[in-house]
Design an enzyme around this catalytic site. Structure first.
Site, PDB file in Angstrom:
ATOM      1  N   HIS A  89       0.939  -1.080   0.094  1.00  0.00           N
ATOM      2  CA  HIS A  89      -0.170  -0.195  -0.140  1.00  0.00           C
ATOM      3  C   HIS A  89       0.825   1.410  -0.010  1.00  0.00           C
ATOM      4  O   HIS A  89       0.559   2.211  -0.689  1.00  0.00           O
ATOM      5  CB  HIS A  89      -0.927  -0.102   1.273  1.00  0.00           C
ATOM      6  CG  HIS A  89      -2.143  -1.128   1.127  1.00  0.00           C
ATOM      7  ND1 HIS A  89      -1.660  -2.518   0.899  1.00  0.00           N
ATOM      8  CD2 HIS A  89      -3.175  -0.822   1.099  1.00  0.00           C
ATOM      9  CE1 HIS A  89      -2.936  -3.333   1.164  1.00  0.00           C
ATOM     10  NE2 HIS A  89      -4.038  -1.986   0.822  1.00  0.00           N
ATOM     11  N   HIS A 139       2.091  -3.910   9.234  1.00  0.00           N
ATOM     12  CA  HIS A 139       3.492  -4.063   8.570  1.00  0.00           C
ATOM     13  C   HIS A 139       4.356  -3.132   9.914  1.00  0.00           C
ATOM     14  O   HIS A 139       3.817  -2.503  10.611  1.00  0.00           O
ATOM     15  CB  HIS A 139       3.572  -2.947   7.419  1.00  0.00           C
ATOM     16  CG  HIS A 139       2.948  -3.325   6.234  1.00  0.00           C
ATOM     17  ND1 HIS A 139       3.641  -4.487   5.247  1.00  0.00           N
ATOM     18  CD2 HIS A 139       1.689  -3.323   5.735  1.00  0.00           C
ATOM     19  CE1 HIS A 139       2.875  -4.825   4.425  1.00  0.00           C
ATOM     20  NE2 HIS A 139       1.748  -4.061   4.720  1.00  0.00           N
TER      21      HIS A 139
END
Length: 271
Positions: free
Chosen positions: A193, A235
């Site tokens: 992303h 993440h």
């Protein structure tokens, strides 16, 4: 005296230890002691012979083992620095994972953060680009949209390949969503992303005429998309930062292989 002799003989006969099956208990085990001593001597001789016949390489290895242990106990400065930075990254990422689950401090905002992450997903951007490409009637618009589609496809392939090589897990055990599986965005490094948001924002800033407030909002959107992945625990911080770097590099790659208007028209006609 003659009467005492038969009595002593009778005692010897009645003594249990004088029976044949118990005679070995009254005698010293000379044979066993000798066999044990001889076996010990043979084993000692065999050990000495094996030590003499051992290769010098094995001797060197046995002498080097303590030094190797010392090297493992005393790692290099680079190893210490890398492990320290990795520990800081994991610790900070877990602290910032405030929406990792419903029980987290910001668990109520998890749905909103997930919605922000969807705006940086590859599938919605590819579908939106195809719709705009179909409705576009200008050559310049079709050229920009075709190159944007190329950039999105390259981003998905590059990020998926890097994630398969690194295979780094996130700070929290958060299972990927359906859209993540479709784009093979299942590992943590690099953050897909973040790379996509950085690449798209740089692409729009370079090829679209936007007002200054829109430019600021575009950069803020890319930053929010990247760090929203840390907030939901998917993440690490370094994954997001590396995603921003890879997104910029992907933009530079698309600029190098930029498709001309004629090439875009040829591909559109084939499609």
């Amino acid at each position: 005296m003659p009467a005492s002799q038969p009595r002593s003989r009778a005692r010897d006969r009645n003594n249990v230890l004088n029976r044949a099956e118990f005679l070995s208990l009254n005698q010293p085990l000379k044979g066993n002691q000798e066999s044990r001593s001889s076996s010990r001597k043979q084993s000692a001789q065999a050990g000495a012979a094996g030590a003499q016949n051992s290769n010098p390489k094995e001797r060197r290895q046995s002498q080097q083992l303590p030094e190797e242990d010392c090297m493992q106990l005393n790692p290099s400065f680079k190893g210490i620095a890398f492990n320290s930075l990795l520990a800081i990254d994991i610790c900070m990422s877990k602290r910032l994972g405030v929406c990792a689950n419903r029980a987290s401090s910001w668990g109520g905002a998890r749905s909103m953060i997930n919605l922000l992450g969807i705006t940086g997903h590859g599938i919605p951007w590819i579908v939106g680009t195809l719709i705009c490409l179909v409705k576009s009637s200008t050559l310049a618009g079709q050229e920009v949209l075709m190159n944007l589609l190329l950039a999105l496809l390259l981003d998905i392939m590059i990020v998926a390949g890097l994630q398969k090589l690194a295979k780094r897990k996130g700070p929290y055990d958060v299972s990927p969503g359906l859209l993540d599986y479709l784009t093979m965005d299942t590992y943590a490094f690099p953050a897909g992303h973040a790379s996509r948001a950085a690449m798209i924002s740089k692409f729009f800033l370079n090829h679209l005429v936007l007002a200054i407030p829109l430019r600021i909002l575009l950069v803020l959107w890319a930053l929010c998309v990247g760090f929203s992945r840390v907030m939901i625990g998917r993440h690490h911080i370094t994954d997001v930062l590396s995603g921003f770097v890879f997104g910029y590099l992907q933009f530079r790659l698309v600029e190098l292989i930029w498709m001309s208007s004629n090439t875009c028209q040829m591909l559109i006609s084939i499609w």
